[in-house]
Scaffold this motif. Structure first.
Motif, PDB file in Angstrom:
ATOM      1  N   ALA A 145       2.394 -93.424-126.434  1.00 13.43           N
ATOM      2  CA  ALA A 145       2.987 -92.932-127.446  1.00 13.43           C
ATOM      3  C   ALA A 145       3.254 -91.193-127.376  1.00 13.43           C
ATOM      4  N   ASP A 146       2.774 -90.733-126.224  1.00 16.92           N
ATOM      5  CA  ASP A 146       2.711 -89.297-125.938  1.00 16.92           C
ATOM      6  C   ASP A 146       1.988 -89.019-124.875  1.00 16.92           C
ATOM      7  N   VAL A 147       2.084 -87.881-124.396  1.00 14.86           N
ATOM      8  CA  VAL A 147       1.427 -87.303-123.161  1.00 14.86           C
ATOM      9  C   VAL A 147       0.965 -85.944-123.630  1.00 14.86           C
ATOM     10  N   PHE A 148      -0.250 -85.586-123.169  1.00 12.58           N
ATOM     11  CA  PHE A 148      -0.882 -84.237-123.631  1.00 12.58           C
ATOM     12  C   PHE A 148      -1.665 -83.764-122.445  1.00 12.58           C
ATOM     13  N   LEU A 149      -1.698 -82.408-122.262  1.00 13.31           N
ATOM     14  CA  LEU A 149      -2.384 -81.753-121.151  1.00 13.31           C
ATOM     15  C   LEU A 149      -3.535 -80.925-121.885  1.00 13.31           C
ATOM     16  N   THR A 150      -4.509 -81.140-121.636  1.00  9.90           N
ATOM     17  CA  THR A 150      -5.700 -80.552-122.045  1.00  9.90           C
ATOM     18  C   THR A 150      -6.650 -79.770-121.211  1.00  9.90           C
TER      19      THR A 150
END
Ligand code: GDP
Length: 173
Positions: A145-150
């Motif tokens: 549903a989405d991509v995140f960089l952490t």
């Protein structure tokens, strides 16, 4: 009189990904807002509760970490039971860790086919070996549903990811 009261939505979220990508560090950052570079692998599966207030709605997450069990055995069915959110973690510093998520996705398809999947590129404080384009392509292919960089180390991107995940969940709730 009580009909307008809504119970706080609760979502079970599981962290998945290969050993070393930073799942336990993310778990600790979410739970206690700390980074422990000498984090000891714990035996067994750990979980914690995290409450968030987003757009005046309160939600509660029950977040589960494999705590290293994935190194020795495949995860049991109970780990996946009633999971609504799957956090697929790779390290942006290690391109094989992205490709190896396909193994975890097969597990998810078997045990939690209706869960909402999110792709998390952790260790964004380090030099990137995985391009944003590759991560986006991967997410599209596997219907994340989405991509995140952490970064569990600096805390970067984590709160923002949790807020966006909450919004997506509330919209589909
Ligand atoms: P897990 O096996 O997926 O649970 O990974 P760990 O949380 O045990 O982390 C593996 C290693 O990566 C440890 O040495 C952590 O200190 C390090 N690590 C975890 N997250 C980060 C991060 O965001 N940035 C950096 N630079 N190192 C990290």
């Amino acid at each position: 009189m009580f009909s307008s009261l809504r119970a706080t939505p609760k979502f079970k979220a599981v962290l998945l990904g290969d050993a070393g990508v930073g799942k336990s560090s993310l778990f600790l950052r979410i739970k206690d807002d700390v980074f422990d570079k000498k984090l000891q692998p714990t035996v067994g599966i750990e979980s914690c509760f995290k409450s968030l207030c987003v757009d005046r709605a309160e939600v509660s997450f029950h977040i589960w970490d494999t705590a290293g069990v994935e190194k020795f055995q495949s995860l049991t069915r109970s780990y996946y039971r009633n999971t609504q959110v799957v956090l697929l973690v790779y390290s942006v510093h290690d391109c094989t860790s992205l490709q190896r998520l396909t193994k975890w996705i097969q597990d998810v398809e078997q045990h939690s086919p209706n869960a909402m999947k999110f792709l998390i590129g952790n260790k964004c404080d380090l030099e990137k070996s995985v391009s944003d384009q590759s991560a986006n392509n991967f997410a599209a292919t596997y219907e994340c549903a989405d991509v995140f960089l952490t970064s569990a180390k600096t805390g970067e991107g984590i709160d923002k990811a949790l807020v966006k995940i909450t919004r997506k969940l509330l919209n589909s709730y």
